[in-house]
Design an enzyme around this catalytic site. Structure first.
Site, PDB file in Angstrom:
ATOM      1  N   LYS A  44       0.788  -1.240   0.000  1.00 17.94           N
ATOM      2  CA  LYS A  44       0.000   0.000   0.000  1.00 17.94           C
ATOM      3  C   LYS A  44       0.819   1.289   0.000  1.00 17.94           C
ATOM      4  CE  LYS A  44      -3.416  -1.113  -0.553  1.00 17.94           C
ATOM      5  NZ  LYS A  44      -3.790  -1.882  -1.805  1.00 17.94           N
ATOM      6  N   GLY A  46       2.261   2.540  -2.833  1.00 14.85           N
ATOM      7  CA  GLY A  46       2.272   3.184  -4.152  1.00 14.85           C
ATOM      8  C   GLY A  46       2.819   2.279  -5.252  1.00 14.85           C
ATOM      9  N   THR A  48       1.282   0.211  -7.342  1.00 11.75           N
ATOM     10  CA  THR A  48       0.539   0.209  -8.601  1.00 11.75           C
ATOM     11  C   THR A  48       0.822   1.485  -9.383  1.00 11.75           C
ATOM     12  OG1 THR A  48      -1.149  -0.937  -7.326  1.00 11.75           O
ATOM     13  CG2 THR A  48      -1.749  -0.281  -9.562  1.00 11.75           C
ATOM     14  N   HIS A 106       6.655  -7.445  -2.507  1.00  8.25           N
ATOM     15  CA  HIS A 106       6.495  -6.770  -1.217  1.00  8.25           C
ATOM     16  C   HIS A 106       7.486  -7.343  -0.203  1.00  8.25           C
ATOM     17  CE1 HIS A 106       3.100  -4.439  -2.366  1.00  8.25           C
ATOM     18  NE2 HIS A 106       2.202  -5.400  -2.330  1.00  8.25           N
ATOM     19  N   SER A 136      -4.310   2.798   4.747  1.00 14.86           N
ATOM     20  CA  SER A 136      -4.566   2.182   3.446  1.00 14.86           C
ATOM     21  C   SER A 136      -4.582   0.654   3.558  1.00 14.86           C
ATOM     22  CB  SER A 136      -3.485   2.644   2.455  1.00 14.86           C
ATOM     23  OG  SER A 136      -3.721   2.106   1.190  1.00 14.86           O
ATOM     24  N   TYR A 192       6.176   8.169  -1.574  1.00 17.25           N
ATOM     25  CA  TYR A 192       4.809   8.423  -2.052  1.00 17.25           C
ATOM     26  C   TYR A 192       4.472   9.917  -1.934  1.00 17.25           C
ATOM     27  CZ  TYR A 192      -0.330   7.958  -2.131  1.00 17.25           C
ATOM     28  OH  TYR A 192      -1.675   8.078  -2.420  1.00 17.25           O
ATOM     29  N   MET A 231      -6.326   7.043 -13.090  1.00 17.92           N
ATOM     30  CA  MET A 231      -6.078   5.622 -12.795  1.00 17.92           C
ATOM     31  C   MET A 231      -7.306   4.967 -12.167  1.00 17.92           C
ATOM     32  SD  MET A 231      -2.099   5.251 -11.613  1.00 17.92           S
ATOM     33  CE  MET A 231      -2.274   3.547 -11.087  1.00 17.92           C
TER      34      MET A 231
HETATM   35  N1  LIG Z   1      -2.155   7.605  -9.129  1.00 18.99           N
HETATM   36  C1  LIG Z   1      -2.203   7.547  -7.806  1.00 18.99           C
HETATM   37  N2  LIG Z   1      -2.136   8.671  -7.055  1.00 18.99           N
HETATM   38  C2  LIG Z   1      -2.206   8.621  -5.717  1.00 18.99           C
HETATM   39  N3  LIG Z   1      -2.359   7.471  -5.005  1.00 18.99           N
HETATM   40  C3  LIG Z   1      -2.442   6.336  -5.715  1.00 18.99           C
HETATM   41  C4  LIG Z   1      -2.364   6.300  -7.120  1.00 18.99           C
HETATM   42  N4  LIG Z   1      -2.483   5.011  -7.529  1.00 18.99           N
HETATM   43  C5  LIG Z   1      -2.640   4.282  -6.406  1.00 18.99           C
HETATM   44  N5  LIG Z   1      -2.628   5.069  -5.322  1.00 18.99           N
HETATM   45  C6  LIG Z   1      -2.848   4.686  -3.919  1.00 18.99           C
HETATM   46  O1  LIG Z   1      -1.863   3.756  -3.499  1.00 18.99           O
HETATM   47  C7  LIG Z   1      -2.468   2.876  -2.527  1.00 18.99           C
HETATM   48  C8  LIG Z   1      -2.365   1.460  -3.056  1.00 18.99           C
HETATM   49  O2  LIG Z   1      -1.024   1.063  -2.875  1.00 18.99           O
HETATM   50  P1  LIG Z   1      -0.343  -0.106  -3.695  1.00 18.99           P
HETATM   51  O3  LIG Z   1      -0.539   0.082  -5.135  1.00 18.99           O
HETATM   52  O4  LIG Z   1       1.049  -0.184  -3.181  1.00 18.99           O
HETATM   53  O5  LIG Z   1      -1.168  -1.383  -3.218  1.00 18.99           O
HETATM   54  S1  LIG Z   1      -0.667  -2.892  -3.261  1.00 18.99           S
HETATM   55  O6  LIG Z   1       0.254  -3.069  -2.131  1.00 18.99           O
HETATM   56  O7  LIG Z   1      -0.022  -3.146  -4.547  1.00 18.99           O
HETATM   57  O8  LIG Z   1      -1.907  -3.685  -3.069  1.00 18.99           O
HETATM   58  C9  LIG Z   1      -3.898   3.327  -2.354  1.00 18.99           C
HETATM   59  O9  LIG Z   1      -3.868   4.307  -1.310  1.00 18.99           O
HETATM   60  P2  LIG Z   1      -5.161   4.744  -0.440  1.00 18.99           P
HETATM   61  O10 LIG Z   1      -6.063   5.478  -1.378  1.00 18.99           O
HETATM   62  O11 LIG Z   1      -4.618   5.646   0.617  1.00 18.99           O
HETATM   63  O12 LIG Z   1      -5.758   3.511   0.125  1.00 18.99           O
HETATM   64  C10 LIG Z   1      -4.162   3.950  -3.714  1.00 18.99           C
HETATM   65  O13 LIG Z   1      -5.255   4.825  -3.768  1.00 18.99           O
END
Ligand SMILES: Nc1ncnc2c1ncn2[C@@H]1O[C@H](COP(=O)(O)OS(=O)(=O)O)[C@@H](OP(=O)(O)O)[C@H]1O
Length: 292
Positions: A44, A46, A48, A106, A136, A192, A231
């Site tokens: 969680k 960042g 993705t 991870h 998150s 992030y 996204m």
């Molecule tokens: N483009 C963009 N901008 C801002 N934030 C973003 C973006 N893409 C993914 N996210 C936020 O990243 C959180 C998901 O983290 P991960 O992608 O690492 O998740 S995972 O571990 O792969 O399941 C999750 O955070 P939270 O919204 O705080 O839950 C996503 O909303």
């Protein structure tokens, strides 16, 4: 679907679930290639977001059809994932037709398969401040049926502080990778919060690490495409095609903000968290921002 929820157990000193340890031998024997790029994060932080940026940088122009037909979790396989009804991460990565291969993990630093080091692979690590990270993660564990039952927020927060969540202690994770960066020059460590503050600037730094120089138009297209709202509505990037996640409980692309922890932590929880954080991070030079 609830029966899929695994137990948490101690695995070589790290809290893990069977979905990331069952395929251990194959994961550890994974054969990396010199041009593989490993995207590493605590869950969680960042993953993705950065995965999508890298995918666009490398393949956005040469294979645009990929952007509308292949979900991000297939383009960037999750190395240690091993759920019976899905292809294992190792198999997906082995069969990736692309070069470079972008691979997600991870794992804490000590679990990274040795061939990534032997091949001197480039690695991109993304870290997120602990408070937003735990919020998150809590919502993710509520909606993801292959994560252990999260329980209520207060008990979850305490388990996070003790490192009793999948992939273990946040503190050990961010510090372990940070320490490695001091001796391994092919590791780019990102935050992030910096990405939120100025995505374009962070893409520039990433490009300089990777030796890429996209045109001004291309960079603009990427920077726009990876904004949270874009996204979130992109089915190939928002995980909506995965049935193990219940978006009615919480969406994968949930808020995408710095500081959402303030909507979850009570004053008492915040005080206790800060005190514990000071102790666990006292020897670290890492600095995080919990607001920007
Ligand atoms: N483009 C963009 N901008 C801002 N934030 C973003 C973006 N893409 C993914 N996210 C936020 O990243 C959180 C998901 O983290 P991960 O992608 O690492 O998740 S995972 O571990 O792969 O399941 C999750 O955070 P939270 O919204 O705080 O839950 C996503 O909303």
């Amino acid at each position: 679907m609830d029966s899929l929820r695994p137990e948490l157990f101690d695995f070589k000193g790290v809290s893990m679930s069977r979905y990331f340890t069952d395929n251990w031998e194959n994961i550890q024997n994974f054969q990396a290639r010199p041009d593989d790029i490993l995207i590493a994060t605590y869950p969680k932080a960042g993953t993705t977001w950065v995965s999508y940026i890298l995918d666009l940088l490398y393949f956005g122009q040469i294979s645009p059809e990929r952007q509308t037909s292949i979900p991000i979790y297939q383009r960037v396989p999750f190395l240690e994932l091993n759920i019976s009804f899905e292809e294992t991460g190792v198999n997906l990565a082995d069969r990736l037709p692309t070069s470079p291969r972008l691979i997600k993990t991870h794992f804490p630093i000590q679990f990274v398969p040795k061939s990534f080091w032997e091949q001197n692979c480039r690695m991109v690590y993304v870290a997120r401040n602990a408070k937003d990270n735990v919020v998150s993660y809590f919502h993710f564990d509520r909606m993801n049926k292959v994560q252990p039952e999260p329980g209520d927020w207060n008990s979850y927060l305490h388990r996070f502080m003790e490192g009793k969540v999948v992939f273990g202690s946040w503190h050990d994770h961010v510090n372990g990778w940070w320490k490695k960066k001091q001796s391994y020059s092919k590791l780019h460590y990102m935050f992030y919060e910096d990405m939120i503050e100025d995505t374009g600037r962070e893409i520039d730094k990433l490009c300089s690490f990777l030796g890429l120089s996209p045109s001004v138009e291309e960079k603009k297209r990427i920077t726009d495409g990876v904004q949270f709202d874009n996204m979130k509505k992109n089915d190939m990037a928002n995980y909506s095609t995965l049935t193990i996640m219940d978006f009615k409980v919480s969406p994968f692309m949930r808020k995408g903000k710095v500081g959402d922890w303030k909507n979850h932590f009570t004053a008492a929880q915040n005080e206790e968290f800060d005190e514990d954080y000071e102790k666990k991070m006292k020897d670290s030079t890492l600095q995080f921002r919990t607001e920007i």
